[in-house]
Design an enzyme around this catalytic site. Sequence first.
Site, PDB file in Angstrom:
ATOM      1  N   HIS A 114       0.825  -1.219   0.000  1.00 42.50           N
ATOM      2  CA  HIS A 114       0.000   0.000   0.000  1.00 42.50           C
ATOM      3  C   HIS A 114       0.857   1.266   0.000  1.00 42.50           C
ATOM      4  O   HIS A 114       0.446   2.291   0.531  1.00 42.50           O
ATOM      5  CB  HIS A 114      -0.973   0.015   1.187  1.00 42.50           C
ATOM      6  CG  HIS A 114      -2.188  -0.842   0.935  1.00 42.50           C
ATOM      7  ND1 HIS A 114      -3.272  -0.398   0.219  1.00 42.50           N
ATOM      8  CD2 HIS A 114      -2.460  -2.119   1.280  1.00 42.50           C
ATOM      9  CE1 HIS A 114      -4.176  -1.361   0.151  1.00 42.50           C
ATOM     10  NE2 HIS A 114      -3.701  -2.432   0.769  1.00 42.50           N
ATOM     11  N   ASP A 139       2.725   1.878  -3.072  1.00 45.96           N
ATOM     12  CA  ASP A 139       3.046   2.241  -4.474  1.00 45.96           C
ATOM     13  C   ASP A 139       2.322   3.518  -4.878  1.00 45.96           C
ATOM     14  O   ASP A 139       2.860   4.346  -5.598  1.00 45.96           O
ATOM     15  CB  ASP A 139       2.791   1.089  -5.462  1.00 45.96           C
ATOM     16  CG  ASP A 139       1.369   0.579  -5.495  1.00 45.96           C
ATOM     17  OD1 ASP A 139       0.574   0.868  -4.569  1.00 45.96           O
ATOM     18  OD2 ASP A 139       1.031  -0.134  -6.468  1.00 45.96           O
ATOM     19  N   SER A 143     -14.101 -17.362 -20.891  1.00 48.96           N
ATOM     20  CA  SER A 143     -13.116 -17.786 -19.902  1.00 48.96           C
ATOM     21  C   SER A 143     -13.468 -19.197 -19.452  1.00 48.96           C
ATOM     22  O   SER A 143     -14.636 -19.493 -19.205  1.00 48.96           O
ATOM     23  CB  SER A 143     -13.156 -16.832 -18.713  1.00 48.96           C
ATOM     24  OG  SER A 143     -12.604 -17.468 -17.587  1.00 48.96           O
ATOM     25  N   GLY A 184      -9.224 -12.946  -6.838  1.00 46.88           N
ATOM     26  CA  GLY A 184      -9.410 -12.203  -5.595  1.00 46.88           C
ATOM     27  C   GLY A 184      -8.506 -12.679  -4.472  1.00 46.88           C
ATOM     28  O   GLY A 184      -8.861 -12.622  -3.305  1.00 46.88           O
ATOM     29  N   GLU A 216      -6.784  -0.061 -15.826  1.00 44.66           N
ATOM     30  CA  GLU A 216      -7.311  -0.360 -14.485  1.00 44.66           C
ATOM     31  C   GLU A 216      -7.861   0.923 -13.840  1.00 44.66           C
ATOM     32  O   GLU A 216      -8.923   0.913 -13.229  1.00 44.66           O
ATOM     33  CB  GLU A 216      -6.200  -0.972 -13.620  1.00 44.66           C
ATOM     34  CG  GLU A 216      -6.632  -1.292 -12.207  1.00 44.66           C
ATOM     35  CD  GLU A 216      -6.796  -2.782 -11.896  1.00 44.66           C
ATOM     36  OE1 GLU A 216      -5.908  -3.558 -12.250  1.00 44.66           O
ATOM     37  OE2 GLU A 216      -7.830  -3.145 -11.301  1.00 44.66           O
ATOM     38  N   ASP A 236       1.491  -3.760  -9.595  1.00 45.69           N
ATOM     39  CA  ASP A 236       1.116  -5.088 -10.102  1.00 45.69           C
ATOM     40  C   ASP A 236       1.431  -5.254 -11.588  1.00 45.69           C
ATOM     41  O   ASP A 236       2.023  -6.249 -12.008  1.00 45.69           O
ATOM     42  CB  ASP A 236      -0.369  -5.337  -9.866  1.00 45.69           C
ATOM     43  CG  ASP A 236      -0.741  -5.214  -8.411  1.00 45.69           C
ATOM     44  OD1 ASP A 236       0.168  -5.265  -7.564  1.00 45.69           O
ATOM     45  OD2 ASP A 236      -1.941  -5.058  -8.120  1.00 45.69           O
TER      46      ASP A 236
END
Length: 380
Positions: free
Chosen positions: A29, A31, A62, A117, A155, A167
């Site tokens: 937390h 970045d 998918s 997740g 994103e 990420d």
Amino acid sequence: MNKKFLSLWVVDPIKTYAAPARVNLIGEHIDYNGGHVLPCAISLYIKAAVSFNEEKKINLVSEDMKGQISVDLSNTQYDKSYSWASYPIGVIHILREMGYKVDKGLNMLFSSEIPLGSGLSSSAAILVLTTYVLNDLFDLGLSNLEIAKIAIKVEREYCGLSCGIMDQSAIALAQKDKCLYLDCASFEYEYKNAVLEKTKIMILNTKYERKLTDSKYNERVSECQKALSIIKTKYGVDNLCELDPKDLPDIGILLNDDLLYKRVKHCVREEARVKAFVTALDEKDYSLCGKILNESHFSLRDDYEVSGTNLDVITEIARNNPYVYGARMTGAGFGGCAVALVDEEHAYQVKDEVLTKYKERFGYDAEVYLIDTSDGPKVL
Ligand code: GLA
């Protein structure tokens, strides 16, 4: 995958691609607060098999999710109903908006080994993978760094998460046997050795699905922005991670807000921990690395408040084992995975103990992976 592809679109895929998941060793937390992070890509992959179609349609299936999504190439605006497919559709949308020539219909079949997740960045993996695929198929001339930047843009601007840069960079720029030491303020990076002596990186998956992650995540981002706006001028900084830990008591007085102070304290100390961890890793001082991992977890639990019972319990079980150097939650938090450093010779013993004790406590199974690092996206 090829059989399924053929049954869906009556053609064989022209190519199949893969991109890895990532685990962050330390620097959580921060970045989006201009800090340093230390992730590495891991050998769990999402794959995409692709072919063109003449109808200018984007057809997405998918193997892990229900339903087929089909949109016109000219109509790729965000729609909540796209769910997971908003990631690949978002990449196409943003690339076209940026003026890149993506002008043919595509059939894409995805198949993922990355638990969703779980804090291992399945979303960044599908974003980077799709950008990589389009770069290759449409000859867009993008470097892997540019691929990371486009995935971040999607994103943030298309999917609506105010994420940092970790990420997508960790995945797009990954190198086997290395972790990425990334300065998130300047986007400068170097690689650090991730081949440890007699020590393994272990991932502990709580299998507790994260809920409210996106809204809580965005909440933390705005709390940090609010704190920064108060601190900025007096301390002459552009982001929280530039602050000196020794100024924390005065910063507390200036903020005059317990909650904001806790958030700032986490960021400032986490940045110092990353630097100490990198030195300890270089010196192969894994006991110290472990101690720093534990401190990071406590800070994420108590000050940043992004852990949760399952993550606290699984890391504590690991920590209490004599063959574990240290453990902490990894990724956005609120559930998902933790990372631990363990003595290689006793890794399976640690794994068994974590699995047994976790099941005793929660009544369902966790998963434990002993990981290998991985290269970035590739054509298979
Ligand atoms: C998510 C975000 C990253 C980072 C982590 C927490 O994975 O996508 O940018 O902020 O959470 O470190």
